[in-house]
Design a protein around this motif. Structure first.
Motif, PDB file in Angstrom:
ATOM      1  N   ARG A 105     -35.960   7.895  39.630  1.00  0.00           N
ATOM      2  CA  ARG A 105     -35.706   6.982  40.756  1.00  0.00           C
ATOM      3  C   ARG A 105     -34.869   5.646  40.140  1.00  0.00           C
ATOM      4  NH1 ARG A 105     -36.252   6.054  46.065  1.00  0.00           N
ATOM      5  NH2 ARG A 105     -36.383   3.942  46.813  1.00  0.00           N
ATOM      6  N   ARG A 106     -35.655   5.139  39.216  1.00  0.00           N
ATOM      7  CA  ARG A 106     -35.123   3.781  38.607  1.00  0.00           C
ATOM      8  C   ARG A 106     -33.874   4.001  37.876  1.00  0.00           C
ATOM      9  NH1 ARG A 106     -40.808   3.628  37.225  1.00  0.00           N
ATOM     10  NH2 ARG A 106     -40.123   4.075  35.178  1.00  0.00           N
ATOM     11  N   LYS A 107     -33.619   4.994  37.133  1.00  0.00           N
ATOM     12  CA  LYS A 107     -32.536   5.228  36.501  1.00  0.00           C
ATOM     13  C   LYS A 107     -31.228   5.382  37.521  1.00  0.00           C
ATOM     14  CE  LYS A 107     -32.106   7.528  32.672  1.00  0.00           C
ATOM     15  NZ  LYS A 107     -31.712   6.463  31.807  1.00  0.00           N
ATOM     16  N   THR A 108     -31.427   6.330  38.676  1.00  0.00           N
ATOM     17  CA  THR A 108     -30.588   6.493  39.524  1.00  0.00           C
ATOM     18  C   THR A 108     -30.018   5.044  40.184  1.00  0.00           C
ATOM     19  OG1 THR A 108     -31.183   8.662  39.816  1.00  0.00           O
ATOM     20  CG2 THR A 108     -29.800   7.782  41.528  1.00  0.00           C
ATOM     21  N   MET A 109     -31.145   4.320  40.866  1.00  0.00           N
ATOM     22  CA  MET A 109     -30.774   3.062  41.439  1.00  0.00           C
ATOM     23  C   MET A 109     -29.952   2.207  40.475  1.00  0.00           C
ATOM     24  SD  MET A 109     -34.591   2.678  43.649  1.00  0.00           S
ATOM     25  CE  MET A 109     -33.930   1.022  44.236  1.00  0.00           C
ATOM     26  N   LYS A 110     -30.330   1.711  39.254  1.00  0.00           N
ATOM     27  CA  LYS A 110     -29.565   1.180  38.386  1.00  0.00           C
ATOM     28  C   LYS A 110     -28.278   1.692  38.027  1.00  0.00           C
ATOM     29  CE  LYS A 110     -33.634  -0.332  35.287  1.00  0.00           C
ATOM     30  NZ  LYS A 110     -34.127  -0.434  33.950  1.00  0.00           N
ATOM     31  N   ALA A 111     -27.920   2.925  37.993  1.00  0.00           N
ATOM     32  CA  ALA A 111     -26.433   3.471  37.583  1.00  0.00           C
ATOM     33  C   ALA A 111     -25.816   3.851  38.775  1.00  0.00           C
ATOM     34  CB  ALA A 111     -26.763   4.730  36.656  1.00  0.00           C
ATOM     35  N   GLY A 112     -26.639   4.002  40.113  1.00  0.00           N
ATOM     36  CA  GLY A 112     -25.851   4.269  41.290  1.00  0.00           C
ATOM     37  C   GLY A 112     -25.338   5.717  41.140  1.00  0.00           C
ATOM     38  N   PHE A 113     -24.426   6.155  42.389  1.00  0.00           N
ATOM     39  CA  PHE A 113     -24.055   7.493  42.222  1.00  0.00           C
ATOM     40  C   PHE A 113     -22.653   7.439  43.133  1.00  0.00           C
ATOM     41  CE2 PHE A 113     -26.831   7.321  45.873  1.00  0.00           C
ATOM     42  CZ  PHE A 113     -26.350   7.986  46.696  1.00  0.00           C
ATOM     43  N   GLU A 114     -21.860   8.504  42.832  1.00  0.00           N
ATOM     44  CA  GLU A 114     -20.724   8.719  43.575  1.00  0.00           C
ATOM     45  C   GLU A 114     -20.672   9.948  44.515  1.00  0.00           C
ATOM     46  OE1 GLU A 114     -19.047   7.672  39.149  1.00  0.00           O
ATOM     47  OE2 GLU A 114     -20.061   9.499  39.887  1.00  0.00           O
ATOM     48  N   PHE A 115     -19.906   9.455  45.590  1.00  0.00           N
ATOM     49  CA  PHE A 115     -19.640  10.570  46.572  1.00  0.00           C
ATOM     50  C   PHE A 115     -18.102  10.434  47.225  1.00  0.00           C
ATOM     51  CE2 PHE A 115     -20.215  12.135  51.228  1.00  0.00           C
ATOM     52  CZ  PHE A 115     -20.375  13.786  50.607  1.00  0.00           C
ATOM     53  N   ASN A 116     -17.379  11.340  46.735  1.00  0.00           N
ATOM     54  CA  ASN A 116     -16.099  11.737  47.425  1.00  0.00           C
ATOM     55  C   ASN A 116     -15.930  12.594  48.507  1.00  0.00           C
ATOM     56  OD1 ASN A 116     -15.580   9.947  45.063  1.00  0.00           O
ATOM     57  ND2 ASN A 116     -15.653  11.859  43.842  1.00  0.00           N
ATOM     58  N   ILE A 117     -15.318  11.926  49.764  1.00  0.00           N
ATOM     59  CA  ILE A 117     -15.228  12.708  50.956  1.00  0.00           C
ATOM     60  C   ILE A 117     -13.689  12.705  51.195  1.00  0.00           C
ATOM     61  CG2 ILE A 117     -15.869  10.723  52.347  1.00  0.00           C
ATOM     62  CD1 ILE A 117     -17.000  12.792  54.365  1.00  0.00           C
ATOM     63  N   MET A 118     -13.227  13.881  51.559  1.00  0.00           N
ATOM     64  CA  MET A 118     -11.659  13.903  52.044  1.00  0.00           C
ATOM     65  C   MET A 118     -11.974  14.316  53.598  1.00  0.00           C
ATOM     66  SD  MET A 118      -9.104  16.582  50.698  1.00  0.00           S
ATOM     67  CE  MET A 118      -8.474  15.885  49.271  1.00  0.00           C
ATOM     68  N   VAL A 119     -11.011  13.720  54.435  1.00  0.00           N
ATOM     69  CA  VAL A 119     -10.769  14.147  55.573  1.00  0.00           C
ATOM     70  C   VAL A 119      -9.308  14.525  55.831  1.00  0.00           C
ATOM     71  CG1 VAL A 119     -12.575  12.571  56.499  1.00  0.00           C
ATOM     72  CG2 VAL A 119     -10.139  11.528  56.132  1.00  0.00           C
ATOM     73  N   VAL A 120      -9.238  15.698  56.468  1.00  0.00           N
ATOM     74  CA  VAL A 120      -7.881  16.329  56.684  1.00  0.00           C
ATOM     75  C   VAL A 120      -7.711  16.446  58.112  1.00  0.00           C
ATOM     76  CG1 VAL A 120      -6.448  18.304  56.068  1.00  0.00           C
ATOM     77  CG2 VAL A 120      -8.125  17.366  54.467  1.00  0.00           C
ATOM     78  N   GLY A 121      -6.567  16.273  58.854  1.00  0.00           N
ATOM     79  CA  GLY A 121      -6.223  16.743  60.126  1.00  0.00           C
ATOM     80  C   GLY A 121      -5.188  15.926  60.458  1.00  0.00           C
ATOM     81  N   GLN A 122      -4.303  16.215  61.687  1.00  0.00           N
ATOM     82  CA  GLN A 122      -3.050  15.602  62.143  1.00  0.00           C
ATOM     83  C   GLN A 122      -3.520  14.410  62.563  1.00  0.00           C
ATOM     84  OE1 GLN A 122      -2.286  19.044  64.916  1.00  0.00           O
ATOM     85  NE2 GLN A 122      -2.417  17.362  66.684  1.00  0.00           N
ATOM     86  N   SER A 123      -2.679  13.535  62.959  1.00  0.00           N
ATOM     87  CA  SER A 123      -2.777  12.118  63.306  1.00  0.00           C
ATOM     88  C   SER A 123      -3.180  12.043  64.729  1.00  0.00           C
ATOM     89  CB  SER A 123      -1.348  11.338  63.410  1.00  0.00           C
ATOM     90  OG  SER A 123      -0.886  11.330  61.878  1.00  0.00           O
ATOM     91  N   GLY A 124      -4.013  11.145  65.016  1.00  0.00           N
ATOM     92  CA  GLY A 124      -4.675  11.082  66.305  1.00  0.00           C
ATOM     93  C   GLY A 124      -5.957  11.545  66.608  1.00  0.00           C
ATOM     94  N   LEU A 125      -6.485  12.391  65.588  1.00  0.00           N
ATOM     95  CA  LEU A 125      -7.825  13.026  65.947  1.00  0.00           C
ATOM     96  C   LEU A 125      -9.095  12.176  65.591  1.00  0.00           C
ATOM     97  CD1 LEU A 125      -7.005  16.559  64.581  1.00  0.00           C
ATOM     98  CD2 LEU A 125      -7.081  15.668  66.999  1.00  0.00           C
ATOM     99  N   GLY A 126      -8.798  11.003  65.105  1.00  0.00           N
ATOM    100  CA  GLY A 126     -10.123  10.013  65.044  1.00  0.00           C
ATOM    101  C   GLY A 126     -10.719  10.145  63.675  1.00  0.00           C
ATOM    102  N   LYS A 127      -9.930  10.505  62.473  1.00  0.00           N
ATOM    103  CA  LYS A 127     -10.622  10.627  61.417  1.00  0.00           C
ATOM    104  C   LYS A 127     -11.019   9.384  60.894  1.00  0.00           C
ATOM    105  CE  LYS A 127      -6.660  12.155  59.435  1.00  0.00           C
ATOM    106  NZ  LYS A 127      -5.764  12.064  60.497  1.00  0.00           N
TER     107      LYS A 127
END
Length: 390
Positions: A74-96
């Protein structure tokens, strides 16, 4: 301990002797020897040929401190942090953009971060990413949101998914090259797409051909979570029928959406994931505005019939989507990306390189001549060399 009886059973019967007491004594002696062995060897002594033993807390002489490993992690993770990459796909106007802002309760979408932003319909699909450092209770997360403006907005949407496939594979390629470096970084920057949220328009009918083709292709290389956008435009009966039709279409076309049954690790995961699979696709409503409901501030959309509470499961399934992406399966999404999708890509590329020679050949996509280094998308490259998130 040194007693012995040399009379046979036949001789004893002829002489009228009873051997039962000595036999009982031998049994008692054997029990005593077993007890002595248990006292001398309370812990299992395993050789190389023995099976692995399990020593639980009640078998230990005292407190060892193994549980402190969790605090260290927990201490090492809190020091280094972590990454999360999220992609949103859909046509315009759908509230992405609105939904992403609602998920993380902050202005993290591309539209919110771009000054003087003007909504324009792109002639082609351009991938654009924006990154943020989000900190909550000492835990830092580098969140990257990849948007896909122009997807599904044209009259002819043939092959509009190819730039997205290209982008996902390029991130795998970038990570693979970092792994293969002789002097590689202690922590490789992770730009791989961990989750793709695909927005379906609330038509109430079946999946469109573009939806089927996109999820069929992308489901093989990235974890896809389908959602019904702006679900407040459907009645509860229409929403239920639409969800059932979508699930039938997904099964009929062999489309793999997250979480897949074959990735369930144990019975507990299977029970949890079965409940999630019953609700896919999630019927969601997004908003970043608060309203007063019974004296409490809630996120919701105000209509002349009342207020649609975004986090109320009776109104929509946004809370279920948020729990899946952040609170219960965020780490599993990263694990599936690394152990399944990236591993599949890595094995394929290394097999190709072994067939062609020692060096990795340039990455090409099927039916197209795209190479790594000739990126046509307007994505923001990750030039960060830091091992820790600031």
């Amino acid at each position: 301990m040194g007693l012995s009886f040399s009379l046979s059973a036949d001789t004893a019967q002829e002489q009228g002797l009873d051997l039962e007491p000595p036999v009982r004594m031998e049994e008692e002696m054997e029990v005593m020897e077993e007890r002595v062995v248990e006292i001398e060897h309370p812990l299992p002594c395993l050789s190389e040929s023995d099976t692995q033993g399990i020593i639980k807390g009640r078998d230990l002489f005292g407190y060892v401190g193994i549980e402190a490993v969790l605090d260290q992690m927990r201490r090492k993770t809190m020091k280094a942090g972590f990454e999360f990459n999220i992609m949103v796909v859909g046509q315009s106007g759908l509230g992405k953009s609105t939904l992403v802002n609602t998920l993380f309760k902050s202005k993290v979408s591309r539209k919110s971060c771009t000054p003087n932003y003007e909504e324009k319909i792109s002639k082609t699909v351009h991938l654009q990413s924006v990154s943020h450092i989000i900190e909550e209770k000492g835990v830092k997360m580098k969140l990257t949101v990849i948007d896909t403006p122009g997807f599904g907005d044209q009259i002819n949407n043939e092959n509009c998914w190819e730039p997205i496939v290209k982008y996902v594979n390029e991130q795998y390629e970038k990570y693979l090259k970092e792994e293969l470096n002789v002097n590689r970084k202690r922590r490789i920057p992770d730009t791989r797409v961990h989750c793709c949220v695909y927005f379906l328009p609330a038509t109430g009918h079946w999946l469109r051909p573009i939806d089927v083709e996109f999820m069929r292709r992308l489901g093989k290389i990235v974890s896809i979570v389908p959602v019904i956008a702006k679900a407040d435009t459907l009645t509860l009966e229409e929403r239920l029928e639409f969800k059932q039709r979508i699930r039938q279409d997904l099964q009929a076309n062999g489309i793999r959406v997250y979480p897949q049954k074959e990735y369930d690790e144990d019975a507990e995961d299977r029970i949890l994931n079965d409940k999630i699979r019953e609700n896919i696709p999630f019927a969601v409503v997004g908003t970043d505005k608060e309203h007063q409901v019974n004296g409490n501030k809630v996120l919701g959309r105000k209509t002349k019939w009342g207020i649609i509470e975004v986090e109320n499961v009776a109104h929509c399934e946004f809370a279920l989507l948020r729990d899946l992406l952040i609170r219960s399966h965020l780490q599993d999404l990263k694990d599936v990306t690394h152990n399944i999708h990236y591993e599949t890509y890595r094995v394929k590329r290394l097999n190709e390189s072994n067939a062609n020679g020692l060096a990795l050949s340039p990455l090409t996509l099927e039916n197209e001549g795209w190479h790594v280094g000739k990126c046509v998308c307007s994505c923001t490259p990750d030039t960060s060399q830091d091992e820790k998130i600031p």
